[in-house]
Write an enzyme that holds these catalytic residues in place. Structure first.
Site, PDB file in Angstrom:
ATOM      1  CE  LYS A 119     -42.438 -32.094 -14.305  1.00  0.00           C
ATOM      2  NZ  LYS A 119     -42.742 -31.537 -12.955  1.00  0.00           N
ATOM      3  CG  ASN A 142     -37.908 -32.536 -17.167  1.00  0.00           C
ATOM      4  OD1 ASN A 142     -36.974 -31.810 -17.488  1.00  0.00           O
ATOM      5  ND2 ASN A 142     -38.487 -32.459 -15.978  1.00  0.00           N
ATOM      6  CG  HIS A 189     -40.029 -24.293 -11.982  1.00  0.00           C
ATOM      7  ND1 HIS A 189     -38.746 -24.563 -11.552  1.00  0.00           N
ATOM      8  CD2 HIS A 189     -40.622 -25.502 -12.185  1.00  0.00           C
ATOM      9  CE1 HIS A 189     -38.559 -25.884 -11.524  1.00  0.00           C
ATOM     10  NE2 HIS A 189     -39.673 -26.465 -11.884  1.00  0.00           N
TER      11      HIS A 189
END
Length: 451
Positions: A119, A142, A189
């Site tokens: 990303k 982010n 995560h």
């Protein structure tokens, strides 16, 4: 969103939390600030907010910070299991991410990119293409500047391009990108989300508020992303390196072929200067987004040809005695390690370790046997990783990255690749992946200097 007579609680005073607090201060919103790091709230650390005339209170990190709260805005890294967030939800206090709050005040059309891997590369590349096409663009989220900071300003860009994490999507409700991309979904995560299914749902929620006039872009080769085909409200395109697609872009020999309702256009594969099949996927995704933004094919091709990637993502560092060193410190999950190893045909000396995020290291075993000659484990997770995959190939265990680099220099042979692709977070020893990558590069430079 009307913030009149609202009191906000901002949890976490890192880059995002501070930008959020400044946004609230400029609107006269009284707020309570809390952080598990007392130094973040001590001394003159809040001087910038005081200068804005902020009505603020500092509270201990816990449920008591919720006194009088009408709204809670956690920083991205605050997991939903934290007592302060559990208590807020139990009391029915709205919890919004910075991304959600920013989106409610955003007037600029938005391109949002999420996925387990790629990303940052795709976000950066889309920004470069838009600039090459003569468009004004904000790039952040982010990967750097928080979107809330852009929403707080004059909003003069033609497009806002943001990298979006599941931490941010966790608390998003009305977030509405004009163009949304899901690059891939692999295990990551799980310590935050609790399960792969919860993580997958958080990724897919990037499309939740899109409408028929919007654009959704999916990886047709990724099972979790491809499963959304035909289920989204937005017009959907996909990209694939293994098959042709009815609408989207695919690899055909030495060309990337973009199929649209108006016909086909193509781009030379040779324009991509980054190693690895995964970067072909990244470029495909960026092309689809850029075309949806109105960029011309020639501007796209030129920008892709000029793009050399991002720091700490399979970044070439140096050569020593016929051994080439690469920094993939940004590879903080197992899927990223796979992509990094697959970028090389030469035997790899792999540096793996850091702080574990419940990674599925066993999935690496076939690739380790095929391409890795030596695995060097370091950091907090070294014994845990060793218990799971140690001995699959020649394995060395060292306490620190410094010791791992020294061991790699001792065991690597001419023609080998020494690859730092840790598959873990960096917070056992560093402030982030960039500091870890910088340290790796300095250690390699020292080895080169020694000769």
């Amino acid at each position: 969103m009307d913030l009149t007579n609202k009191r906000a609680v901002v949890i976490g005073l890192g880059l995002t939390g501070r930008a959020t607090a400044r946004f609230l201060a400029r609107r006269g919103v009284p707020m309570t600030l809390t952080d598990e790091r007392p130094e973040a709230l001590a001394g003159d650390s809040l001087a910038d907010l005081t200068a804005l005339g902020a009505d603020l209170t500092v509270a201990p990190y816990g449920p008591e910070a919720l006194a009088g709260a009408d709204l809670v805005i956690p920083s991205p890294g605050v997991p939903p299991t934290q007592p302060i967030l559990r208590e807020a939800l139990q009391r029915g206090i709205p919890v919004l991410s910075e991304l959600e709050l920013a989106g409610r005040f955003l007037a600029t059309p938005l391109v949002a990119i999420t996925g387990t891997n790629g990303k940052t590369t795709v976000t950066t590349l889309i920004g470069e293409i838009l600039r090459a096409a003569g468009k004004k663009v904000f790039v952040g989220g982010n990967i750097g500047a928080p979107l809330i900071g852009y929403s707080d300003g004059p909003q003069e860009a033609d497009w806002a391009v943001v990298e979006v994490s599941t931490f941010q999507l966790q608390w998003a409700q009305t977030f509405h990108p004009r163009i949304a991309l899901l690059l891939n979904v692999t295990s990551d995560h799980l310590d935050y989300h609790g399960s792969f299914e919860a993580y997958r749902r958080a990724k897919a929620s990037i499309f939740a508020c899109q409408e028929s006039g919007d654009r959704a872009i999916l990886n047709g080769d990724d099972s979790a992303a491809a499963a959304l085909m035909g289920r989204l409200a937005a017009a959907t395109e996909c990209f694939s390196t293994v098959r042709s697609v009815p609408r989207g872009i695919h690899l055909a020999g030495e060309r990337l072929v973009h199929v649209t309702p108006e016909g086909e256009e193509s781009y030379p594969l040779a324009m991509i200067r980054l190693p690895g099949r995964h970067n072909v996927e990244n470029v495909m995704a960026a092309i689809l987004a850029a075309r949806a933004c109105g960029c011309a094919p020639d501007a796209i091709a030129q920008a892709v040809s000029d793009f050399r990637g991002i720091a700490h993502r399979i970044e070439y560092v140096a050569a020593r005695k016929g051994v080439h060193y690469y920094d993939d410190s940004k590879g903080t999950n197992v899927g990223a390690v796979v992509r990094a190893i697959e970028s090389f045909s030469q035997p790899v000396v792999l540096l793996l370790g850091g702080r574990d995020k419940e990674g599925d290291f066993e999935t690496l075993i076939p690739l380790l046997r095929e391409r890795v000659r030596t695995m060097i484990l370091f950091g907090e997770a070294r014994e845990k990783i060793n218990a799971r995959i140690g001995g699959t190939v020649e394995t060395e265990i060292t306490p620190t990255l410094e010791a791992a680099v020294a061991k790699a220099a001792a065991v690597a042979s001419p023609g080998n690749i020494v690859l730092l692709s840790p598959g873990c977070a960096s917070f056992d020893a560093y402030t982030g992946y960039a500091q870890r990558g910088d340290h790796f590069q300095a250690l390699v430079a020292a080895e080169v200097k020694r000769g």
